[in-house]
Design a protein around this motif. Structure first.
Motif, mmCIF file in Angstrom:
data_model
loop_
_atom_site.group_PDB
_atom_site.id
_atom_site.type_symbol
_atom_site.label_atom_id
_atom_site.label_comp_id
_atom_site.label_asym_id
_atom_site.label_seq_id
_atom_site.Cartn_x
_atom_site.Cartn_y
_atom_site.Cartn_z
ATOM 1 N N ARG A 17 71.237 52.987 -2.352
ATOM 2 C CA ARG A 17 70.479 54.099 -2.951
ATOM 3 C C ARG A 17 71.438 55.042 -3.657
ATOM 4 N NH1 ARG A 17 67.600 56.281 2.288
ATOM 5 N NH2 ARG A 17 69.438 55.322 3.213
ATOM 6 N N MET B 76 84.625 64.336 -6.932
ATOM 7 C CA MET B 76 85.007 62.950 -6.719
ATOM 8 C C MET B 76 85.574 62.774 -5.318
ATOM 9 S SD MET B 76 87.219 60.637 -9.303
ATOM 10 C CE MET B 76 86.252 61.087 -10.726
ATOM 11 N N ARG C 97 81.885 61.013 -11.486
ATOM 12 C CA ARG C 97 82.064 61.660 -10.194
ATOM 13 C C ARG C 97 81.024 61.128 -9.210
ATOM 14 N NH1 ARG C 97 82.897 68.088 -11.350
ATOM 15 N NH2 ARG C 97 84.887 67.926 -12.396
ATOM 16 N N PHE C 98 81.457 60.280 -8.354
ATOM 17 C CA PHE C 98 80.550 59.802 -7.308
ATOM 18 C C PHE C 98 81.382 59.312 -6.146
ATOM 19 C CE2 PHE C 98 81.581 56.004 -9.637
ATOM 20 C CZ PHE C 98 81.663 55.026 -8.660
ATOM 21 N N SER C 99 80.728 59.159 -5.030
ATOM 22 C CA SER C 99 81.423 58.572 -3.887
ATOM 23 C C SER C 99 80.442 57.693 -3.142
ATOM 24 C CB SER C 99 81.990 59.656 -2.960
ATOM 25 O OG SER C 99 80.948 60.405 -2.400
ATOM 26 N N ARG D 180 67.843 53.637 10.889
ATOM 27 C CA ARG D 180 69.190 53.046 10.906
ATOM 28 C C ARG D 180 69.884 53.219 9.553
ATOM 29 N NH1 ARG D 180 71.945 48.649 13.529
ATOM 30 N NH2 ARG D 180 73.166 47.441 12.058
ATOM 31 N N GLY D 181 69.122 53.065 8.487
ATOM 32 C CA GLY D 181 69.705 53.160 7.151
ATOM 33 C C GLY D 181 70.125 54.571 6.776
ATOM 34 N N TRP E 78 82.284 68.934 -2.609
ATOM 35 C CA TRP E 78 81.898 68.630 -3.975
ATOM 36 C C TRP E 78 82.969 67.812 -4.688
ATOM 37 C CZ3 TRP E 78 77.295 68.943 -5.954
ATOM 38 C CH2 TRP E 78 77.150 68.739 -7.333
ATOM 39 N N THR F 289 71.575 56.567 9.071
ATOM 40 C CA THR F 289 72.544 56.969 10.088
ATOM 41 C C THR F 289 73.949 56.571 9.676
ATOM 42 O OG1 THR F 289 70.835 56.420 11.700
ATOM 43 C CG2 THR F 289 73.025 56.871 12.559
ATOM 44 N N LEU F 290 74.849 57.511 9.777
ATOM 45 C CA LEU F 290 76.249 57.190 9.496
ATOM 46 C C LEU F 290 76.974 56.791 10.768
ATOM 47 C CD1 LEU F 290 77.186 60.060 7.014
ATOM 48 C CD2 LEU F 290 76.150 57.848 6.540
ATOM 49 N N ALA G 105 72.157 59.138 -4.501
ATOM 50 C CA ALA G 105 71.859 60.483 -4.004
ATOM 51 C C ALA G 105 72.493 61.496 -4.954
ATOM 52 C CB ALA G 105 72.420 60.656 -2.590
ATOM 53 N N THR H 160 72.038 44.255 0.953
ATOM 54 C CA THR H 160 72.310 45.613 1.412
ATOM 55 C C THR H 160 71.484 46.614 0.620
ATOM 56 O OG1 THR H 160 74.563 44.991 1.923
ATOM 57 C CG2 THR H 160 74.105 47.329 1.728
ATOM 58 N N ARG H 161 70.912 47.531 1.346
ATOM 59 C CA ARG H 161 70.105 48.548 0.690
ATOM 60 C C ARG H 161 71.032 49.588 0.057
ATOM 61 N NH1 ARG H 161 66.367 52.965 3.701
ATOM 62 N NH2 ARG H 161 65.089 53.595 1.934
ATOM 63 N N VAL I 119 79.051 56.194 0.367
ATOM 64 C CA VAL I 119 78.998 56.402 1.813
ATOM 65 C C VAL I 119 78.221 55.254 2.415
ATOM 66 C CG1 VAL I 119 78.103 57.875 3.653
ATOM 67 C CG2 VAL I 119 79.150 58.902 1.638
ATOM 68 N N ASP I 120 78.806 54.604 3.367
ATOM 69 C CA ASP I 120 78.127 53.489 4.026
ATOM 70 C C ASP I 120 77.333 54.007 5.213
ATOM 71 O OD1 ASP I 120 79.191 51.685 2.261
ATOM 72 O OD2 ASP I 120 80.982 51.331 3.489
ATOM 73 N N THR I 121 76.095 53.586 5.294
ATOM 74 C CA THR I 121 75.288 53.932 6.460
ATOM 75 C C THR I 121 75.233 52.726 7.385
ATOM 76 O OG1 THR I 121 73.166 53.166 5.580
ATOM 77 C CG2 THR I 121 73.882 55.363 4.938
ATOM 78 N N ARG I 122 74.496 52.873 8.473
ATOM 79 C CA ARG I 122 74.381 51.762 9.405
ATOM 80 C C ARG I 122 73.646 50.585 8.778
ATOM 81 N NH1 ARG I 122 76.144 50.657 14.071
ATOM 82 N NH2 ARG I 122 74.092 50.314 15.022
ATOM 83 N N ASP I 123 72.892 50.876 7.744
ATOM 84 C CA ASP I 123 72.160 49.794 7.099
ATOM 85 C C ASP I 123 72.090 50.085 5.606
ATOM 86 O OD1 ASP I 123 70.595 47.702 6.379
ATOM 87 O OD2 ASP I 123 68.745 48.503 7.228
ATOM 88 N N GLY I 124 73.151 49.843 4.916
ATOM 89 C CA GLY I 124 73.155 50.057 3.478
ATOM 90 C C GLY I 124 74.228 51.022 3.039
ATOM 91 N N SER I 125 74.113 51.411 1.804
ATOM 92 C CA SER I 125 75.099 52.332 1.230
ATOM 93 C C SER I 125 74.378 53.341 0.359
ATOM 94 C CB SER I 125 76.107 51.570 0.371
ATOM 95 O OG SER I 125 76.816 50.647 1.170
ATOM 96 N N VAL I 126 74.996 54.481 0.250
ATOM 97 C CA VAL I 126 74.453 55.524 -0.617
ATOM 98 C C VAL I 126 75.565 56.000 -1.537
ATOM 99 C CG1 VAL I 126 73.433 57.822 -0.696
ATOM 100 C CG2 VAL I 126 72.781 56.252 1.125
ATOM 101 N N PHE I 127 75.242 56.049 -2.803
ATOM 102 C CA PHE I 127 76.192 56.607 -3.765
ATOM 103 C C PHE I 127 75.820 58.060 -4.024
ATOM 104 C CE2 PHE I 127 76.497 52.071 -4.574
ATOM 105 C CZ PHE I 127 77.866 51.897 -4.635
ATOM 106 N N PHE I 128 76.720 58.946 -3.719
ATOM 107 C CA PHE I 128 76.491 60.363 -3.998
ATOM 108 C C PHE I 128 77.023 60.675 -5.395
ATOM 109 C CE2 PHE I 128 76.167 60.442 0.567
ATOM 110 C CZ PHE I 128 75.213 61.419 0.798
ATOM 111 N N HIS I 129 76.135 61.097 -6.261
ATOM 112 C CA HIS I 129 76.543 61.446 -7.623
ATOM 113 C C HIS I 129 76.621 62.961 -7.728
ATOM 114 C CE1 HIS I 129 75.891 57.329 -9.082
ATOM 115 N NE2 HIS I 129 74.899 57.309 -8.212
ATOM 116 N N PHE I 130 77.760 63.460 -8.117
ATOM 117 C CA PHE I 130 77.941 64.909 -8.227
ATOM 118 C C PHE I 130 77.724 65.300 -9.683
ATOM 119 C CE2 PHE I 130 80.159 63.489 -4.503
ATOM 120 C CZ PHE I 130 79.686 64.376 -3.552
#
Lengths: 783, 252
Positions: A5, A735, B86-88, A605-606, A733, A608-609, A7, A2-3, B90-101
């Motif tokens: 990343r 947690m 502080r992070f959350s 695709r990656g 904003w 897109t939510l 943010a 799984t990709r 979020v799953d995308t259609r292909d992977g995941s993203v961690f949002f760091h606040f």
């Protein structure tokens, strides 16, 4: 695998020049081009200790007279400065010379009686004086008038002193006793600004005659506060900046506009949340008819303009202007847009009101006096930095060419980077060059200098820290006003009729049919009336620029350049004042390398939510019919006017009939269709557009801060291109929070298997290749 | 740096607070309410403190014997520092993203909390030895002072906050670090039949500010180490050991 990343979202919010970022809990920004209303922004602030709300204690601090022994006297003194005529009646020029002469003669007369004591002389003088006044009543009146005038003068001076004194006390109160830094700064900046008023005296409950009201004039607070109000006022300038979470060094303008409202929520746990609602710079046009900025500070100017605002009725105004001239006139006024007088004659026989007004720009840190505005325009938009960008090759028609020597024109051509160049000009990424290019030309002309990028801290590459640029621009609305943006018109080069080209006559320069005989039509409504006829998109960019753009239904992300744009290498030229191409002028819009923009319009695709997509069968049409009209101004004459034996133009989508049957739609064009050919092309475009909108869709994705309305969006996962109509950026904003972009789209074109010679996919409206592409160029025969 | 010098001095005399010498390092709890109560109780003749005085009607509703502070030996069973991120996700259609606040520095730490768990030691008031009973009673009173501290008003009548302070010292923080904030719950304790003479208790503290800033500890300790290298003196082992809970202790 799984990709995954990381943010790093970030937001910075400035209101009235005060940064409130640390209290921001959430931000929602909505940008739209088809709502006939301004874009909006809403953010929620944690208001600890009533930071953003005026409390009873604050009101007492701001109104020290409340604590006075005689508050009623002080209130009257402070708020109202009764005119002299209320005290002494109509002013009479005092006969000072006559009075002095009479007194002098009396003194001389009494002094001649040397046989009298001093006391007797005084008594005699008084007797003589009384007799003199009896014999000369005009002298008595003059003396009484003088005395009253003196009394009034003293009263006025006392009033002014009292008001100044109370302001000083209020200021001192706030400085010493408002502990919260943010609230103190805002209140201090707003104390002392007053505007003239005309109103009955406070506390008066009996019926007031018009004469009484006219006599009661004074000054009131420019920023009046009541208990429970937000410390921010309507029309306070707002700027919101968003960081690209996936590229943390990159910041974008998220929103530029004005406070339009708000509210507070207090819960059972004593938590206070203040919601601030804002409208973008289109708000100026929303409340402007023929007046200045709705947020204008100088109320005197507004008052002077009142007659023109509410009492001037136009009929068929601008009837001889072309589209470019119309848009520029609505923004800058006929004078700034250099519209020849003969084009401005209205059938109502009235000329433009010409009222000049200065504007005072206020922020929490300072204020500046702006130039004298041409109030036939709206806001303080920058004419010198605005431009028309012509897409396509060839020469514009004659009635458009006449505008080009007065307005900055950039010929984009039709190369692969043409639209990329346009995007580079209107780009809303924050750059250090903004410090110069966003500094109002009127302030520069007045000798003011912009904040110097060289004075800011530098990053590792030697570039000014973007966060400091944001502080300079967001924190100083008096130097970087929110309503001093630019106007860009993106138009096909073939805009407008040119006599022999019948197909272009579908959009004549004639706007007589637009309903303008109204008592109150705002500039925004008029602009939409006109621009919608040409299918144009009109919206404000997050940076504060106004964008009037031809529809970009039939473009793909590939058309917006996958390479960076530089001013010298785009192939685009500019024609300031109709002169030869000048690359230097283009560099003033694109001072550094920008882009590429195309990749932002491809949704992977990656990223897109999720998305929704629906086909509304009822919306599909297979046949379209439109009549053409021999006479302009048909709406006045009635749509029944037609040529004897006229056959309406009609088109069919034969390939769709087996699936959907005959479904006819009769066009009721708001445009002037002057020939059968024009009607035919109109039918073609509207039928494709109608069917393209049968599919509705919205998509949720990772933050894509480059997206604004009227941009193509290619969903790679489904190979379909849509036109963005509404963009909603939301950030919650902390947690559990998140940041996403949600878009509503229309004009969907999907891939049905055909490819272009260069291998790129064709995207077509519903029905595939037999249905012909949705091609805006058909309207102009330019492609 | 004063604190570094202070630490250096402690190192040189080989005496960390409670460092392996058998003495206990004291952790001191107090609040701005208790500090101001002290000032309020000053004689009227002592002027100059009027701004800090609390209204008499308010003071009258408080216990009359509140101490200025509560001192606790370091034999709490555990002191646990917690600071989530502080992070959350979020799953995308292909992977995941961690949002760091993140904050201004780009860090995404959430608020620091410190959880204390301990035992009162012997608080039984039953027995033959009056001295033992008196000592136990004193321990019980101290515990009640601590309990009340965790229940104090959060805001005072003049609108000022009642900031609680913990003067903390341990083997990891060999200089006194003031933790300022509030107790995020009142003292928690079970009355257990199996422990007739003592009581387990716990509480948690939300830290809003520290002095010195925790970030400075690296520098303070490093400067001390540098100074030690110059002086060629052995560093006394920082052997503050959290109590096992067996030895008597708790608030006193």
């Amino acid at each position: 695998m799984t990709r995954v990343r990381n943010a790093f979202p970030a937001v910075r919010v400035f209101v009235f020049g005060q940064e409130v970022t640390k209290d921001v809990r959430s931000v929602t920004i909505t940008l739209s081009d088809n709502a006939r209303a301004p874009g909006t922004c809403e953010f929620v602030l944690a208001s600890r200790g009533d930071r953003y709300v005026v409390t009873e204690d604050d009101i007492r601090l701001l109104n020290p007279e409340v604590e006075s022994e005689h508050p009623e006297v002080l209130v009257v003194n402070r708020v109202l400065e009764p005119a002299r005529d209320e005290l002494v009646g109509p002013p009479v020029p005092p006969s000072i010379e006559l009075s002095d002469l009479a007194a002098q003669s009396l003194v001389e007369l009494s002094e001649r009686r040397t046989d009298l004591t001093v006391v007797e002389q005084t008594e005699l003088r008084q007797q003589l004086e009384a007799a003199f006044l009896d014999a000369n009543p005009e002298v008595r009146v003059a003396r009484a008038t003088e005395a009253l005038a003196q009394q009034n003068l003293e009263y006025v001076m006392r009033t002014q002193e009292a008001a100044d004194s109370l302001d000083a006390i209020a200021r001192e109160n706030v400085e010493l006793r408002v502990r919260d830094d943010v609230k103190r700064a805002i209140l201090l900046a707003k104390i002392g600004w007053r505007v003239p008023v005309s109103q009955p005296a406070p506390g008066r409950t009996d019926k007031v005659s018009p004469e009484d009201m006219a006599h009661l004039r004074g000054e009131a607070y420019r920023f009046p506060f009541q208990v429970g109000d937000m410390i921010f006022s309507s029309n306070d300038p707002v700027r919101v900046f968003l960081r690209d979470p996936l590229k943390p060094a990159v910041w974008y303008y998220g929103f530029t506009g004005f406070v339009s409202g708000g509210g507070e929520r207090n819960d059972a746990n004593n938590q206070q949340l203040v919601t601030v609602r804002c409208e973008d710079v289109l708000r100026i046009l929303r409340y402007a008819r023929f007046t200045t900025n709705a947020g204008i500070f100088d109320i005197k100017a507004l008052k002077q303009a009142q007659d023109a605002v509410v009492r001037t009725f136009y009929e068929d105004d601008f009837s001889k202007l072309n589209l470019l001239e119309f848009v520029f006139t609505m923004l800058f006024g006929s004078e700034a847009a250099a519209i020849p007088a003969e084009l401005l004659k209205t059938t109502g026989g009235q000329a433009f009101p010409a009222i000049d007004a200065s504007q005072l720009r206020v922020g929490v840190h300072a204020s500046t006096e702006a130039r004298v505005l041409n109030s036939t325009g709206a806001g303080a938009f920058d004419f010198a930095r605005s431009a028309v960008c012509l897409y396509g090759n060839g020469e514009p028609p004659s009635n458009v060419r006449r505008s080009l020597d007065r307005i900055n024109v950039v010929r984009l051509g039709q190369s692969a980077s043409a639209l990329g160049t346009y995007l580079a000009m209107v780009d809303h990424r924050v750059r250090s060059s903004d410090l110069e290019t966003m500094f109002p030309t009127d302030l520069a002309a007045a000798g003011e200098t912009p904040t110097l990028a060289s004075a800011l801290s530098k990053d590792a590459l030697g570039e000014p820290q973007i966060e400091e640029v944001i502080t300079a621009i967001g924190g100083h609305p008096e130097r970087y006003p929110v309503d001093a943006g630019r106007l860009f018109v993106l138009a096909p080069v073939a805009l407008g009729p040119d006599g022999e080209a019948a197909t272009r006559s579908i959009l004549a320069g004639d706007y007589t049919s637009v309903e303008t005989r109204t008592t109150w039509r705002t500039r925004l409504a008029r602009l939409y009336d006109i621009l919608e006829r040409a299918e144009f998109s009109f919206h404000a960019s997050p940076r504060g620029d106004l964008l009037a753009e031809m529809p970009l239904w039939d473009f793909d992300p590939d058309d917006f350049s996958d390479t960076e744009i530089t001013a010298g290498g785009t192939g685009a030229g500019t024609e300031p004042g109709g002169s030869s191409v000048s690359m230097d002028a283009l560099r003033s819009w694109v001072p550094e390398t920008r882009g590429p923009f195309g990749p932002h319009y491809r949704l992977a695709r990656g990223d897109t939510l999720g998305w929704d997509r629906n086909l509304n069968d009822e919306q599909v049409r297979t046949q379209f019919v439109a009549s053409w009209f021999p006479i302009a101004g048909y709406t006045k004459l009635g749509t029944g006017i037609s040529v004897a034996g006229q056959t309406p133009a009609h088109v069919e989508l034969l390939a769709l009939i087996p699936a959907f049957g005959i479904r006819q739609e009769t066009a009721e064009p708001t445009v002037y269709l002057s020939s059968p050919e024009a009607a035919l092309y109109y039918c073609e475009v509207k039928l494709r557009q109608w069917n393209a909108n049968a599919r509705t869709s919205n998509l949720e994705m990772l933050p894509n801060l480059q997206l604004v309305p009227n941009r193509p969006l290619l969903q790679v996962e489904r190979w379909r291109v849509m036109t963005v109509r509404r963009v909603i950026h939301s950030l919650v904003w902390g947690m559990g929070g998140t940041m996403t972009t949600r878009v509503d789209v229309n004009s969907e074109r999907a891939w049905s298997g055909r490819t272009r010679p260069d291998g790129r996919r064709w995207y077509e409206a519903i029905g595939g290749s037999p249905s012909n592409p949705l091609d805006y160029g058909l309207l102009w025969s330019s492609r | 740096m004063v604190l570094a010098a202070q630490l250096q001095n402690l190192v040189e005399i080989g005496s960390f607070p409670g460092a392996g010498t058998g003495t206990r390092a004291d952790i001191v709890f107090t609040s701005s309410l208790r500090t101001r109560l002290d000032l309020t109780r000053l004689p009227e003749s002592m002027k100059g403190w009027d701004n800090s005085r609390l209204p008499a009607a308010f003071v009258a509703r408080l216990p009359k014997r509140l101490t200025r502070s509560v001192t606790m030996g370091l034999n709490a069973k555990t002191v646990e520092f917690q600071q989530p991120k502080r992070f959350s996700k979020v799953d995308t259609r292909d992977g995941s993203v961690f949002f760091h606040f993140t904050d201004d520095l780009g860090r995404n730490e959430d608020v620091l909390t410190v959880a204390f768990k301990g035992n009162t030691g012997d608080i039984s008031l039953v027995g033959d030895d009056p001295a033992v009973i008196r000592a136990n009673l004193a321990r019980l009173v101290a515990w009640h002072q601590l309990w009340y501290l965790t229940r104090e008003p959060q805001v005072l009548p003049d609108g000022k906050e009642n900031v609680s302070t913990i003067s903390y010292v341990s083997k990891t923080m060999p200089v006194v670090v003031e933790l300022r904030g509030f107790f995020n719950r009142a003292l928690t304790f079970p009355e257990e039949g199996q422990k007739p003479s003592s009581l387990d208790y716990s509480f948690e503290f939300t830290v809003q500010e520290t002095f010195p800033p925790l970030d400075d500890l690296v520098d303070i300790l490093s400067e001390t180490l540098d100074a030690q290298a110059l002086n060629q003196q052995p560093i006394a082992p920082a052997a503050v050991v959290l109590g096992s809970g067996i030895e008597p202790g708790g608030p006193r």
